[in-house]
Design a protein around this motif. Structure first.
Motif, PDB file in Angstrom:
ATOM      1  N   GLY A  92      77.729  46.395  28.902  1.00  0.00           N
ATOM      2  CA  GLY A  92      76.883  46.613  27.743  1.00  0.00           C
ATOM      3  C   GLY A  92      76.165  45.357  27.286  1.00  0.00           C
ATOM      4  N   SER A  93      76.603  44.200  27.752  1.00  0.00           N
ATOM      5  CA  SER A  93      76.082  42.940  27.209  1.00  0.00           C
ATOM      6  C   SER A  93      75.354  42.073  28.210  1.00  0.00           C
ATOM      7  CB  SER A  93      77.247  42.131  26.603  1.00  0.00           C
ATOM      8  OG  SER A  93      77.804  42.806  25.501  1.00  0.00           O
ATOM      9  N   VAL A  94      75.262  42.500  29.450  1.00  0.00           N
ATOM     10  CA  VAL A  94      74.609  41.703  30.490  1.00  0.00           C
ATOM     11  C   VAL A  94      73.301  42.380  30.891  1.00  0.00           C
ATOM     12  CG1 VAL A  94      74.810  40.807  32.842  1.00  0.00           C
ATOM     13  CG2 VAL A  94      76.818  40.839  31.339  1.00  0.00           C
ATOM     14  N   GLY A  95      72.231  41.611  30.994  1.00  0.00           N
ATOM     15  CA  GLY A  95      70.940  42.148  31.392  1.00  0.00           C
ATOM     16  C   GLY A  95      70.959  42.646  32.832  1.00  0.00           C
ATOM     17  N   MET A  96      70.084  43.599  33.126  1.00  0.00           N
ATOM     18  CA  MET A  96      70.048  44.148  34.483  1.00  0.00           C
ATOM     19  C   MET A  96      69.529  43.131  35.492  1.00  0.00           C
ATOM     20  SD  MET A  96      66.787  46.746  34.381  1.00  0.00           S
ATOM     21  CE  MET A  96      65.191  46.226  33.747  1.00  0.00           C
ATOM     22  N   GLU A  97      68.776  42.122  35.016  1.00  0.00           N
ATOM     23  CA  GLU A  97      68.158  41.149  35.925  1.00  0.00           C
ATOM     24  C   GLU A  97      69.180  40.355  36.712  1.00  0.00           C
ATOM     25  OE1 GLU A  97      67.522  41.436  32.706  1.00  0.00           O
ATOM     26  OE2 GLU A  97      65.503  42.334  32.740  1.00  0.00           O
ATOM     27  N   TYR A 106      67.454  47.966  41.010  1.00  0.00           N
ATOM     28  CA  TYR A 106      68.646  47.615  40.230  1.00  0.00           C
ATOM     29  C   TYR A 106      68.518  48.149  38.810  1.00  0.00           C
ATOM     30  CZ  TYR A 106      65.503  43.855  38.737  1.00  0.00           C
ATOM     31  OH  TYR A 106      64.425  43.146  38.262  1.00  0.00           O
ATOM     32  N   GLY A 107      69.664  48.238  38.148  1.00  0.00           N
ATOM     33  CA  GLY A 107      69.654  48.734  36.777  1.00  0.00           C
ATOM     34  C   GLY A 107      71.038  48.702  36.157  1.00  0.00           C
ATOM     35  N   VAL A 108      71.167  49.460  35.087  1.00  0.00           N
ATOM     36  CA  VAL A 108      72.395  49.476  34.289  1.00  0.00           C
ATOM     37  C   VAL A 108      72.904  50.901  34.154  1.00  0.00           C
ATOM     38  CG1 VAL A 108      73.387  48.990  32.008  1.00  0.00           C
ATOM     39  CG2 VAL A 108      71.747  47.406  33.029  1.00  0.00           C
ATOM     40  N   PHE A 109      74.225  51.021  34.185  1.00  0.00           N
ATOM     41  CA  PHE A 109      74.919  52.313  34.116  1.00  0.00           C
ATOM     42  C   PHE A 109      76.093  52.100  33.153  1.00  0.00           C
ATOM     43  CE2 PHE A 109      77.456  55.808  36.041  1.00  0.00           C
ATOM     44  CZ  PHE A 109      76.470  56.754  36.299  1.00  0.00           C
ATOM     45  N   TYR A 110      75.798  52.114  31.844  1.00  0.00           N
ATOM     46  CA  TYR A 110      76.767  51.683  30.821  1.00  0.00           C
ATOM     47  C   TYR A 110      77.346  52.868  30.059  1.00  0.00           C
ATOM     48  CZ  TYR A 110      78.313  49.736  26.300  1.00  0.00           C
ATOM     49  OH  TYR A 110      79.025  49.427  25.160  1.00  0.00           O
ATOM     50  N   PRO A 111      78.586  53.252  30.357  1.00  0.00           N
ATOM     51  CA  PRO A 111      79.240  54.310  29.581  1.00  0.00           C
ATOM     52  C   PRO A 111      79.914  53.685  28.349  1.00  0.00           C
ATOM     53  CG  PRO A 111      80.613  53.702  31.451  1.00  0.00           C
ATOM     54  CD  PRO A 111      79.420  52.777  31.463  1.00  0.00           C
ATOM     55  N   MET A 112      79.528  54.134  27.154  1.00  0.00           N
ATOM     56  CA  MET A 112      80.087  53.531  25.945  1.00  0.00           C
ATOM     57  C   MET A 112      81.356  54.280  25.544  1.00  0.00           C
ATOM     58  SD  MET A 112      78.272  52.326  22.401  1.00  0.00           S
ATOM     59  CE  MET A 112      78.141  53.938  21.653  1.00  0.00           C
ATOM     60  N   GLN A 113      82.468  53.752  26.007  1.00  0.00           N
ATOM     61  CA  GLN A 113      83.769  54.347  25.743  1.00  0.00           C
ATOM     62  C   GLN A 113      84.827  53.285  25.983  1.00  0.00           C
ATOM     63  OE1 GLN A 113      85.933  56.010  24.236  1.00  0.00           O
ATOM     64  NE2 GLN A 113      85.364  58.084  24.878  1.00  0.00           N
TER      65      GLN A 113
END
Length: 257
Positions: A92-97, A106-113
């Motif tokens: 949740g806190s790191v950029g996709m870059e 590339y990208g982000v797959f952030y499950p908030m749990q």
């Protein structure tokens, strides 16, 4: 043909993401962890191969899911050879870059749990926040996410960081208060279960109205006699936290005083 996936990490998040990805049209072929026993434990659950050697990570997977602690992501990337696969991380806190050195997709797959090993969780009820390096990549990530999660949202790096901070307040800090409460109850021979009705009603009011509307207790009232009595019964960290939070609560709700 089943698409090939590799899970980088074998911690709390990976222990849930790995099986979910395996059920979403992918074949999780490999689990990597610096600790081989951890990789083995997760790999055995989903029929994958375990490794603790970066050089042995499969180079021909369709997707790599990096589920490492925030501080470990960049050092891992620096040691991994690039390829043409889709790479995502679950932070949740790191950029996709941070993944851009490995691939053009590339990208982000952030499950908030909050995730814990061995604790069953309905993944479909977890909100997933995604971001892709371009529209096509984000569409691909969304397609994967929607096979697992009922609610998938776009969130850029700045929004995810702020959500993560809110999650720390809502979950991690709150749970620490429960740890302290449980310790106090244990001293009196009581189980933390006695707090369940209180906590359930607190949660109900917070979502039915708002957390601010549901704030009660001696601190928000400024009841100095009760506060002094409570502080007199406490010592150590319990006393420090009680005094500090009581002051913060009163100041927050009575800024004019």
């Amino acid at each position: 043909m089943c698409r090939k996936a590799v899970i980088i990490g074998a911690g709390n998040v990976a222990s849930h993401i790995g099986p979910a990805i395996n059920d979403a049209g992918f074949c999780v072929a490999q689990i990597y962890s610096r600790t081989l026993a951890h990789a083995n434990a997760l790999a055995e659950k989903i029929g994958a191969v375990a490794t603790n050697r970066i050089d042995d990570i499969y180079a021909d997977a369709d997707i790599y899911v990096v589920s490492l602690s925030d501080d470990a992501i960049l050092p891992f990337v620096k040691q991994m050879a690039p390829n043409d696969a889709l790479w995502v991380h679950t932070s949740g806190s790191v950029g996709m870059e941070v993944l851009s050195e490995l691939t053009s997709r590339y990208g982000v797959f952030y499950p908030m749990q909050t995730f814990s090993k061995g604790v069953t969780l309905d993944m479909s009820a977890v909100p997933l926040f995604i971001e892709g390096c371009n529209a096509d990549v984000e569409g691909e990530i969304r397609s994967i996410g929607e096979q697992i999660f009922a609610h998938v949202y776009h969130a850029d790096s700045e929004l995810r960081r702020r959500m993560h901070i809110a999650a720390v307040f809502s979950c991690n800090f709150t749970n620490y208060m429960w740890v302290l409460a449980s310790e106090l109850l244990q001293k009196e021979g009581l189980s933390f279960d006695v707090m369940r009705p209180l906590l359930e009603e607190t949660m109900r009011k917070a979502f039915a109205n708002s957390p601010a509307a549901g704030q009660t207790g001696p601190a928000v009232r400024g009841d100095k006699n009760i506060l002094a009595t409570h502080l007199g019964l406490l010592d150590g960290i319990h006393k420090d936290v009680y005094a500090s939070l009581s002051e913060k609560i009163y100041t927050h709700f009575h800024p004019e005083k």
